[in-house]
Scaffold this motif. Structure first.
Motif, PDB file in Angstrom:
ATOM      1  N   LEU A  91     -14.274 -29.289 -50.412  1.00 20.32           N
ATOM      2  CA  LEU A  91     -14.078 -29.970 -49.128  1.00 20.32           C
ATOM      3  C   LEU A  91     -12.946 -30.986 -49.220  1.00 20.32           C
ATOM      4  O   LEU A  91     -12.837 -31.729 -50.198  1.00 20.32           O
ATOM      5  N   ARG A  92     -12.114 -31.007 -48.190  1.00 22.39           N
ATOM      6  CA  ARG A  92     -11.054 -32.011 -48.093  1.00 22.39           C
ATOM      7  C   ARG A  92     -11.377 -32.912 -46.900  1.00 22.39           C
ATOM      8  O   ARG A  92     -11.532 -32.435 -45.768  1.00 22.39           O
ATOM      9  N   ILE A  93     -11.500 -34.214 -47.157  1.00 23.64           N
ATOM     10  CA  ILE A  93     -11.952 -35.166 -46.150  1.00 23.64           C
ATOM     11  C   ILE A  93     -10.932 -36.278 -45.984  1.00 23.64           C
ATOM     12  O   ILE A  93     -10.402 -36.809 -46.965  1.00 23.64           O
ATOM     13  N   LEU A  94     -10.681 -36.637 -44.735  1.00 24.61           N
ATOM     14  CA  LEU A  94      -9.833 -37.779 -44.399  1.00 24.61           C
ATOM     15  C   LEU A  94     -10.708 -38.829 -43.732  1.00 24.61           C
ATOM     16  O   LEU A  94     -11.475 -38.508 -42.815  1.00 24.61           O
ATOM     17  N   GLU A  95     -10.588 -40.072 -44.163  1.00 21.87           N
ATOM     18  CA  GLU A  95     -11.307 -41.150 -43.487  1.00 21.87           C
ATOM     19  C   GLU A  95     -10.314 -42.086 -42.811  1.00 21.87           C
ATOM     20  O   GLU A  95      -9.349 -42.543 -43.433  1.00 21.87           O
ATOM     21  N   LEU A  96     -10.553 -42.377 -41.534  1.00 22.30           N
ATOM     22  CA  LEU A  96      -9.724 -43.307 -40.768  1.00 22.30           C
ATOM     23  C   LEU A  96     -10.347 -44.700 -40.806  1.00 22.30           C
ATOM     24  O   LEU A  96     -11.571 -44.839 -40.727  1.00 22.30           O
ATOM     25  N   LEU A 155      -4.682 -49.878 -42.752  1.00 16.32           N
ATOM     26  CA  LEU A 155      -3.411 -50.579 -42.640  1.00 16.32           C
ATOM     27  C   LEU A 155      -2.919 -51.004 -44.024  1.00 16.32           C
ATOM     28  O   LEU A 155      -3.729 -51.257 -44.924  1.00 16.32           O
ATOM     29  N   PRO A 156      -1.605 -51.111 -44.206  1.00 16.39           N
ATOM     30  CA  PRO A 156      -1.062 -51.453 -45.531  1.00 16.39           C
ATOM     31  C   PRO A 156      -1.674 -52.703 -46.154  1.00 16.39           C
ATOM     32  O   PRO A 156      -1.925 -52.737 -47.366  1.00 16.39           O
ATOM     33  N   ARG A 157      -1.964 -53.730 -45.344  1.00 17.94           N
ATOM     34  CA  ARG A 157      -2.485 -54.972 -45.925  1.00 17.94           C
ATOM     35  C   ARG A 157      -3.907 -54.817 -46.445  1.00 17.94           C
ATOM     36  O   ARG A 157      -4.375 -55.647 -47.244  1.00 17.94           O
ATOM     37  N   ALA A 180      -1.527 -46.323 -40.116  1.00 19.79           N
ATOM     38  CA  ALA A 180      -1.655 -47.103 -38.888  1.00 19.79           C
ATOM     39  C   ALA A 180      -1.792 -46.107 -37.747  1.00 19.79           C
ATOM     40  O   ALA A 180      -0.951 -45.221 -37.589  1.00 19.79           O
ATOM     41  N   TRP A 181      -2.852 -46.226 -36.981  1.00 18.98           N
ATOM     42  CA  TRP A 181      -3.104 -45.251 -35.927  1.00 18.98           C
ATOM     43  C   TRP A 181      -1.923 -45.161 -34.974  1.00 18.98           C
ATOM     44  O   TRP A 181      -1.352 -46.176 -34.563  1.00 18.98           O
ATOM     45  N   GLY A 182      -1.579 -43.933 -34.647  1.00 16.18           N
ATOM     46  CA  GLY A 182      -0.466 -43.692 -33.739  1.00 16.18           C
ATOM     47  C   GLY A 182       0.883 -43.647 -34.422  1.00 16.18           C
ATOM     48  O   GLY A 182       1.880 -43.272 -33.791  1.00 16.18           O
ATOM     49  N   ASP A 183       0.951 -43.992 -35.701  1.00 15.37           N
ATOM     50  CA  ASP A 183       2.212 -43.967 -36.456  1.00 15.37           C
ATOM     51  C   ASP A 183       2.406 -42.556 -37.002  1.00 15.37           C
ATOM     52  O   ASP A 183       1.771 -42.168 -37.979  1.00 15.37           O
ATOM     53  N   ARG A 184       3.284 -41.807 -36.356  1.00  4.84           N
ATOM     54  CA  ARG A 184       3.430 -40.399 -36.718  1.00  4.84           C
ATOM     55  C   ARG A 184       3.923 -40.211 -38.150  1.00  4.84           C
ATOM     56  O   ARG A 184       3.543 -39.253 -38.832  1.00  4.84           O
ATOM     57  N   LEU A 230      -6.484 -50.703 -29.350  1.00  4.98           N
ATOM     58  CA  LEU A 230      -6.328 -49.621 -30.324  1.00  4.98           C
ATOM     59  C   LEU A 230      -6.956 -48.302 -29.855  1.00  4.98           C
ATOM     60  O   LEU A 230      -6.907 -47.311 -30.579  1.00  4.98           O
ATOM     61  N   TYR A 231      -7.521 -48.293 -28.647  1.00  2.00           N
ATOM     62  CA  TYR A 231      -8.117 -47.050 -28.152  1.00  2.00           C
ATOM     63  C   TYR A 231      -7.071 -45.940 -28.077  1.00  2.00           C
ATOM     64  O   TYR A 231      -7.295 -44.817 -28.547  1.00  2.00           O
ATOM     65  N   GLU A 232      -5.940 -46.239 -27.460  1.00  2.00           N
ATOM     66  CA  GLU A 232      -4.919 -45.209 -27.280  1.00  2.00           C
ATOM     67  C   GLU A 232      -4.317 -44.774 -28.618  1.00  2.00           C
ATOM     68  O   GLU A 232      -4.169 -43.564 -28.853  1.00  2.00           O
ATOM     69  N   PRO A 233      -3.942 -45.704 -29.524  1.00  4.18           N
ATOM     70  CA  PRO A 233      -3.459 -45.253 -30.836  1.00  4.18           C
ATOM     71  C   PRO A 233      -4.478 -44.398 -31.588  1.00  4.18           C
ATOM     72  O   PRO A 233      -4.102 -43.434 -32.268  1.00  4.18           O
ATOM     73  N   LEU A 234      -5.765 -44.734 -31.476  1.00 10.43           N
ATOM     74  CA  LEU A 234      -6.781 -43.928 -32.137  1.00 10.43           C
ATOM     75  C   LEU A 234      -6.840 -42.536 -31.530  1.00 10.43           C
ATOM     76  O   LEU A 234      -6.923 -41.527 -32.253  1.00 10.43           O
ATOM     77  N   LEU A 235      -6.767 -42.447 -30.209  1.00 14.70           N
ATOM     78  CA  LEU A 235      -6.776 -41.142 -29.553  1.00 14.70           C
ATOM     79  C   LEU A 235      -5.549 -40.319 -29.949  1.00 14.70           C
ATOM     80  O   LEU A 235      -5.650 -39.109 -30.167  1.00 14.70           O
ATOM     81  N   GLN A 236      -4.393 -40.958 -30.054  1.00 15.68           N
ATOM     82  CA  GLN A 236      -3.193 -40.251 -30.487  1.00 15.68           C
ATOM     83  C   GLN A 236      -3.366 -39.728 -31.909  1.00 15.68           C
ATOM     84  O   GLN A 236      -2.914 -38.619 -32.240  1.00 15.68           O
ATOM     85  N   THR A 237      -4.019 -40.509 -32.748  1.00 18.16           N
ATOM     86  CA  THR A 237      -4.270 -40.092 -34.120  1.00 18.16           C
ATOM     87  C   THR A 237      -5.228 -38.904 -34.158  1.00 18.16           C
ATOM     88  O   THR A 237      -5.015 -37.937 -34.906  1.00 18.16           O
TER      89      THR A 237
END
Length: 237
Positions: free
Chosen positions: A77-82, A106-108, A139-143, A167-174
């Motif tokens: 299994l390959r899993i990604l966690e946001l 996020l980087p920090r 970072a969500w939305g960062d292509r 962050l709703y919209e960046p999360l949806l884009q992600t």
């Protein structure tokens, strides 16, 4: 701004073990509450990691809410966690499922996330399933970040990621990138504790893009009125 003295830094740390009953082990997690929300463990993460442990303990005669989702007969299994935060869920998934997991934030946030991954290297090795955990910025939305981690996953995990309305919209884009641009039918499993009415705006938009349903609900705890819900998001069709 000067760094706090070493003794202060130690006082600001909280380290705790979270049992993995199914493999007689535990994940050790360091939290840094003074650093912000991303450095603390949230209720939905506890729900999701507990479900993963239950899944490992179960059998075909006693399916769990995750049984139909955590199957990959052809490979590991390959899993990604946001929004991994402290990394509890992703580390537990690697140990319990023998999965190849990429935890992101996020980087920090990454130094503490990497610290927790490194602190549990022995637990992963002892589990014997070959699970691994990699750390990446997302970072969500960062292509550019999304393209760097790729779309070759079987499942995406997230817990308490619907929080700040900006962050709703960046999360949806992600989610669109990982669930709609992959050739595979990738599932997003999200544990969420409802806090505000405004969250309905996120779910309303999400349901226009994905099939969304609840696969598990925890009972309320600590005097709360609602428990954590676990949702499944999948592209339509």
């Amino acid at each position: 701004m000067s760094e706090p003295p070493p003794e202060t830094a130690v006082q600001e740390q909280e380290q705790q073990s979270y049992p993995l009953h199914s493999i007689n082990s535990a994940v050790v997690i360091r939290q840094l509450p003074s650093q912000g929300l991303s450095f603390q463990l949230w209720p939905a993460a506890t729900t999701l990691y507990t479900l993963l442990d239950r899944h490992r303990s179960g059998d075909a005669a006693q399916p769990t809410p995750l049984s139909a989702l955590l199957t990959s007969p052809d490979r590991r299994l390959r899993i990604l966690e946001l929004g991994s935060g402290t990394g509890l869920v992703g580390i537990a998934a690697a140990a319990l499922l023998g999965a190849t997991v990429t935890v992101t934030d996020l980087p920090r946030v990454l130094p503490n996330l990497q610290y927790n991954v490194d602190a549990n290297a022995g637990i992963l090795a002892a589990a014997g399933g070959g699970g691994t955990v990699g750390v990446a910025a997302l970072a969500w939305g960062d292509r550019s970040h999304m393209e760097a981690v790729g779309v070759d996953y079987d499942i995406v995990l997230g817990s308490d990621v619907v929080y700040h309305d900006n962050l709703y919209e960046p999360l949806l884009q992600t989610l669109k990138f990982f669930l709609l641009e992959s050739e595979k039918r990738i599932v997003f499993v999200m544990a969420h504790l409802k806090r505000w009415k405004k969250e309905s705006a996120f779910f309303k938009k999400a349901k226009k893009l994905f099939d969304v349903d609840v696969i598990h609900t925890d009972s309320p705890s600590d005097g709360g009125r609602v428990g954590v819900n676990v949702y499944r998001f999948v592209r339509r069709g």
